[in-house]
Design an enzyme around this catalytic site. Structure first.
Site, short mmCIF file in Angstrom:
data_model
loop_
_atom_site.label_atom_id
_atom_site.label_comp_id
_atom_site.label_asym_id
_atom_site.label_seq_id
_atom_site.Cartn_x
_atom_site.Cartn_y
_atom_site.Cartn_z
N GLU A 185 2.06 -11.27 -3.72
CA GLU A 185 2.46 -12.61 -4.34
C GLU A 185 2.07 -13.68 -3.06
O GLU A 185 2.78 -14.55 -2.95
CB GLU A 185 3.69 -12.81 -4.85
CG GLU A 185 3.79 -11.98 -6.17
CD GLU A 185 4.80 -12.62 -7.28
OE1 GLU A 185 5.64 -13.38 -6.96
OE2 GLU A 185 4.79 -12.20 -8.54
N GLU A 241 3.60 -6.50 -11.87
CA GLU A 241 5.01 -6.70 -12.15
C GLU A 241 5.36 -7.48 -13.47
O GLU A 241 4.40 -8.75 -13.54
CB GLU A 241 5.64 -7.66 -10.92
CG GLU A 241 5.86 -6.75 -9.55
CD GLU A 241 6.35 -7.84 -8.58
OE1 GLU A 241 7.35 -8.79 -8.89
OE2 GLU A 241 6.13 -7.54 -7.52
C1 IPT Z 1 8.30 -11.63 -7.52
C2 IPT Z 1 7.97 -10.53 -6.36
O1 IPT Z 1 6.99 -10.26 -6.23
C3 IPT Z 1 9.18 -9.55 -6.28
O2 IPT Z 1 9.18 -9.14 -4.88
C4 IPT Z 1 10.43 -10.09 -6.82
O3 IPT Z 1 10.90 -10.93 -5.89
C5 IPT Z 1 10.34 -10.54 -8.27
O4 IPT Z 1 9.39 -11.72 -8.15
C6 IPT Z 1 11.55 -11.16 -8.69
O5 IPT Z 1 12.38 -10.21 -8.83
S1 IPT Z 1 7.98 -13.10 -6.95
C7 IPT Z 1 8.35 -14.17 -8.15
C8 IPT Z 1 7.95 -15.61 -7.81
C9 IPT Z 1 8.26 -13.95 -9.72
#
Ligand code: IPT
Length: 989
Positions: free
Chosen positions: A211, A307
């Site tokens: 990200e 994700e």
């Molecule tokens: C996203 C991240 O990539 C992951 O590592 C984790 O932090 C997740 O979110 C939340 O659990 S970043 C976020 C800005 C959505």
């Protein structure tokens, strides 16, 4: 429609790749591979390390593995959040059984590296073992080693030692890159032994960075990404690489940075965590409703969500954060939430999905970033105690569907369809002619309406905030489904019959129509189903969830392959497990989990878990006569549906009794507070410069703990000065992260405690920095000429993540300055944090408490002379008190018992406890903050048949009485079955 297809084949080294992929064509130039449409066909067989070379290509629709379309249905888990390697296999098997074909993992740099140049991939850090297990389980792997990972871990995965290095992290700074290269070299050395392309493992895709939305338009960002890309290639990683765009902005699409002339090896992905209150977004290629970004940003690569929320993380409790515990996350992002959002993703043509998290696990030791507490349960489908929750239903159904019904790998948008009160998506597969409808209800009340489909009007009901998937014209083995009001969930061939499963909510009426010739013979095998035939079509209906599974058998003279229709509500559907064996596919119904199946001649050997009394039923290759379950032959009969079914019920789980915890022994510590303590072996805190983002106070010295090599947990300071009767007050500035704390003593007398944030919110903390200054008045009797010692204990709550790429992980931790009022004595400071890292438990297991430095948390520490006490306790003391006890478990060998430790007390008492099980730091309980009261004790570290040592390091304040209150073991789940669990080495004293 772009039909260009790229194949990324098994080649070692980036030069060869560049050649194979068509050399140095610029962005958008045609691929070296001729445009050719890949037809819809069966998905590739489940992956294994088969010694064969494989190609991983893609087109606009999906990945193409060895030329076959693959829909990636992946679940995220973090090996570092489950410090017992045997249990990795348990979670992987649960994922595979419940419809996942891929596991996505972060690899956390800090977990493996206690110091620059020092890397550990053994024991609970054995990445090689994890990758082998994934391959043995038949799962592809998406590897995400950062170097930055975020993930709610300390420093976003950056090792503590990186905070004390020069250069801005997450840029092309050469010092930073030199550390990064060292890390990637270590990871890639292991990863390259497990590449699916090479047939040595199942790594399918590899993510760089995480990200990354800063420095996007800058050379510092582009050169950084280019460096990572080339480094990974140079290390011999030849699978497609990708990045997860945070904001669906179209950042880091193919061609956006220099991949060294290599083309076709880069996918575009974007993440999403929509709030349950929002309308599910249209992020697919179709660019519906004028939606920009998402998959539209990269028309030549398949829609990929690296994700997508399978839950959400929970902050600390108390007035400031108000974390409510993971039961709440599981309630607000429930099964209907997952169904509604994931079906929307499917309807957007996305074909690479990763459910973050599918098993959240535990941020044990000092792993959690300041934003979270120990549990990282995440409200995920598989809870922290490894129990499969009812959130699994939509994930199980969709996962098996996309693996076993190939039509979903290639969907085009079709004519708009409207249905009152619902949002409808309509898609078709251009090769098979199957129509797909996703009908979503964004309101809160149930909607019953007419859905006009190409097969006629269908009457459907969709509950509020839920969605439904329907198909028409779908091939079911040798027959064709005209339509169905229930969701198809799998279709497979077992032995000589086709089996198709339809699912829905309990109480739904499934209606389906099959094209069948006249004279079709329909047998209702369970009484609740009904059917009728009109010569061309067979109409079947079945109410879902009335008595478990409903079976209807369809046969006709012209076709010698019977079709067995199965109907199941959610709870029943998650007890149906398809399994591919070399002799053919087997379908098992009944158990809570199916782990493994082997067909040996006429015997089916299956292993798995049972949680309540159940029948077992198995469909499989022709000629199977005997069912062997978990090593025992069970009596069966052959049923009219062609299955083998147990003649009786398999028993439920034997009872497991947990002992009461008693026999506690107690010892207080913090001798460091005393004026006479010998701190001569401590480091002198006399530096004057730092790479921290926190400014060094004028006139120095640097007191930031990281600058002295102390990165995790508690840190002690002793400042010696010559006193005077003019001292009125001492002000201590510190920076700790969210729930940090500072305790001070002068000449052994408590000055007081400050907590971050103070629970009533009236604190003056700059949010984000978690730094403040606190003034302690100095009482008269402490003002005297001569030598004085100021002792300060700072509980650090880890380093900030570096989500914005501005080195926020380098904000100081520990004391930052000390200022006196009334006088300005010259203070000489010494500092002591954690000792040498535990070689087995790793760098994040311990901080610098006296007891930790002396091994009071370890099994075998001689505590015979400690005072005997019983709980609940009521003491008033500023400082650290340890409690130890032993307990013995005797869980039957064939039972998987998941055990937690529960701490409870009057929530007004200000104290906290670190929990050590057999020396492993299983987390931090903060009595008056919460919300966590139950801490997982993972089997392997927990000896379920043997002796265990529990130690609590309690940090208490003077303001209130302190416990511990009630401390007990809790059975978090039991199953008959489980996996063999190896004891995790837990060296003692
Ligand atoms: C996203 C991240 O990539 C992951 O590592 C984790 O932090 C997740 O979110 C939340 O659990 S970043 C976020 C800005 C959505």
């Amino acid at each position: 429609m772009a039909l260009s297809r790229r194949t990324f084949s098994a080649l070692a080294g980036s030069a060869a790749l560049g050649l194979a992929l068509g050399g140095s064509g610029g962005p958008g130039a045609p691929s070296a591979y001729a445009a050719r449409s890949v037809p819809t066909g069966p998905a590739p067989a489940p992956p294994r390390a088969d010694g064969e070379q494989h190609t991983i290509g893609y087109d606009h629709y999906s990945l193409l593995v060895d030329g076959r379309r693959l829909v990636v249905w992946s679940g995220e888990m973090h090996p570092f959040r489950l410090p017992s390697p045997s249990l990795w296999r348990d979670v992987l098997q649960k994922m595979r059984a419940h419809g996942y074909n891929t596991v996505s993992i972060y690899v956390a740099w800090n977990y493996h590296s206690p110091a620059p140049g020092s890397y550990d991939f053994t024991g609970v850090r054995d990445l090689d073992l994890f990758l082998r297990m994934a391959a043995e389980t038949g799962l592809y792997v998406i590897l995400r080693p950062g170097p930055y990972i975020n993930a709610e871990v300390d420093g976003g995965g950056f090792p503590g030692w990186l905070t004390a290095t020069h250069g801005t992290a997450r840029t092309d700074d050469p010092t930073y890159l030199s550390h990064v290269d060292e890390w990637l070299t270590q990871v890639d050395r292991i990863a390259r032994k497990h590449l699916f392309t090479q047939g040595t493992g199942t790594i399918l895709l590899y993510q760089i960075e995480n990200e990354y939305d800063s420095h996007v338009g800058e050379a510092a960002g582009r050169d950084y990404m280019a460096h990572l890309y080339r480094k990974v290639r140079a290390d011999g990683i030849d699978v497609p690489l990708f990045h997860n765009d945070k904001g669906r902005n179209g950042y880091w699409t193919p061609g956006s940075f220099d991949t060294g002339g290599e083309r076709g090896g880069w996918l575009y992905g974007f993440d999403g965590y929509p709030s349950p209150a929002t309308t599910p977004p249209d992020w697919g290629h179709y660019g519906r409703g004028g939606m920009k970004g998402g998959a539209t940003a990269s028309p030549s690569t398949p829609g990929f969500v690296p994700e997508f929320g399978g839950g959400w993380f929970d902050p600390w409790g108390g007035a400031w954060f108000d974390g409510k515990g993971y039961a709440e996350a599981r309630r607000t992002r429930d099964a209907a939430y997952e169904r509604r959002f994931y079906l929307t993703n499917l309807a957007n043509g996305l074909t690479l999905h990763n459910v973050y998290m599918t098993f959240g696990g535990t941020s044990w030791g000092w792993l959690p970033a300041p934003v979270v507490y120990t549990s990282y349960d995440y409200g995920a489908a598989i809870d922290e105690g490894r129990n499969v929750t009812d959130k699994i239903a939509p994930l199980h159904q969709i996962g098996h569907l996309v693996q076993r019904v190939p039509d979903f790998a290639k969907l085009d948008e079709a004519d708009a369809v409207k249905a009152a009160g619902l949002k409808v998506y309509h898609l078709t597969n251009p090769d098979t002619g199957t129509h797909v409808y996703v009908a979503r209800n964004d309101g809160s009340g149930t909607v019953t309406t007419t859905l006009p489909t190409d097969a006629g009007d269908l009457r459907i009901t969709v509950p509020g905030k839920d969605a439904k998937l329907l198909v028409t014209g779908l091939r079911l083995g040798t027959r064709t489904l005209k339509y169905s009001t229930a969701q198809p969930s799998m279709c497979l061939r077992a032995g000589r019959q086709d089996i198709a499963l339809f699912t829905g909510r309990r109480g739904d009426m499934a209606e389906l129509v099959l094209k069948c010739p006249d004279g079709t013979d329909v047998m209702r095998l369970d009484p609740e189903a009904g059917w009728a035939s009109d010569g061309n079509d067979v109409h079947v209906n079945a109410p879902l969830g009335q008595g478990g599974l409903t079976r209807v058998l369809v046969r006709d003279g012209e076709n010698d392959t019977p079709l067995l229709l199965l109907f199941a509500d959610d709870a029943t559907s998650v007890r149906l497990f398809p399994y591919d064996t070399p002799t053919g596919t087997v379908l098992v119904y009944g158990p809570a989990l199916l782990r493994h199946v082997e067909v040996r001649g006429s015997e089916v050997h299956a292993t798995g878990d049972i949680t309540g009394t159940t029948v077992l039923e198995v469909w499989g290759p022709r000629g199977i006569r005997t069912l062997v379950w978990n090593g025992r032959t069970v009596p069966t009969r052959v049923t009219a549906s062609g299955s083998l079914m147990t003649t009786g019920l398999l028993p439920a789980v034997p009872e497991v009794r947990l002992p009461e915890l008693g026999g506690w022994r107690m010892r207080t510590e913090n001798p460091e507070a005393g004026p006479g303590f010998d701190d001569s072996s401590w480091k002198a805190a006399d530096r004057t410069t730092s790479y921290s983002t926190t400014p060094v106070p004028d006139g120095g010295p640097v007191l930031f703990a990281d600058d002295y090599g102390f990165h995790y947990g508690d840190v002690w300071y002793r400042g010696t000065f010559t006193g005077s009767s003019d001292i009125e007050e001492v002000s201590l500035a510190y920076s700790s992260g969210t729930q940090g704390l500072l305790m001070a003593w002068l000449d052994g007398e408590p000055l007081g405690t400050h907590r971050m944030p103070v629970p009533d919110k009236k604190t003056t903390i700059r949010k984000g920095s978690w730094a403040t200054t606190v003034a302690f008045p100095v009482r008269e009797q402490l003002r005297s000429p001569g030598r004085h010692v100021l002792s300060v204990l700072v509980r650090r709550m880890q380093h900030d993540e570096d989500g914005t790429a501005h080195d926020t992980h380098k904000a100081a931790r520990g004391l930052t300055a000390a200022i006196f009022k009334g006088a300005s004595p010259k203070v000489s400071w010494r500092i002591q944090g954690e000792g040498a890292p535990d070689p087995v438990r790793g760098p994040l297991n311990n901080g610098g408490l006296y007891g930790e430095r002396e091994g009071w948390h370890l099994p075998g520490f001689p505590d015979r002379d400690w005072e005997t006490v019983s709980f609940p306790r009521s003491v008033r003391r500023q400082g650290v008190t340890w409690y130890r006890t032993d307990f013995r478990l005797s869980v039957p060998a064939d039972v998987d018992a998941s055990v937690g430790l529960v701490l409870e007390d009057d929530p007004n008492r200000s104290y906290r406890a670190q929990i050590f099980l057999n020396g492993w730091n299983m987390g931090q309980y903060i009595n008056d903050v919460g919300p966590q009261h139950t801490f997982v004790l993972p089997n392997g570290i927990l000896r379920t048949r043997g002796n265990n040592t529990l130690a609590l390091a309690v940090l208490s304040e003077l303001t209130t009485l302190s416990g511990p209150g009630k401390v007990r073991l809790r059975l978090w789940g039991t199953a008959a079955g489980g996996i063999p669990v190896n004891t995790v080495p837990s060296p003692g004293r």
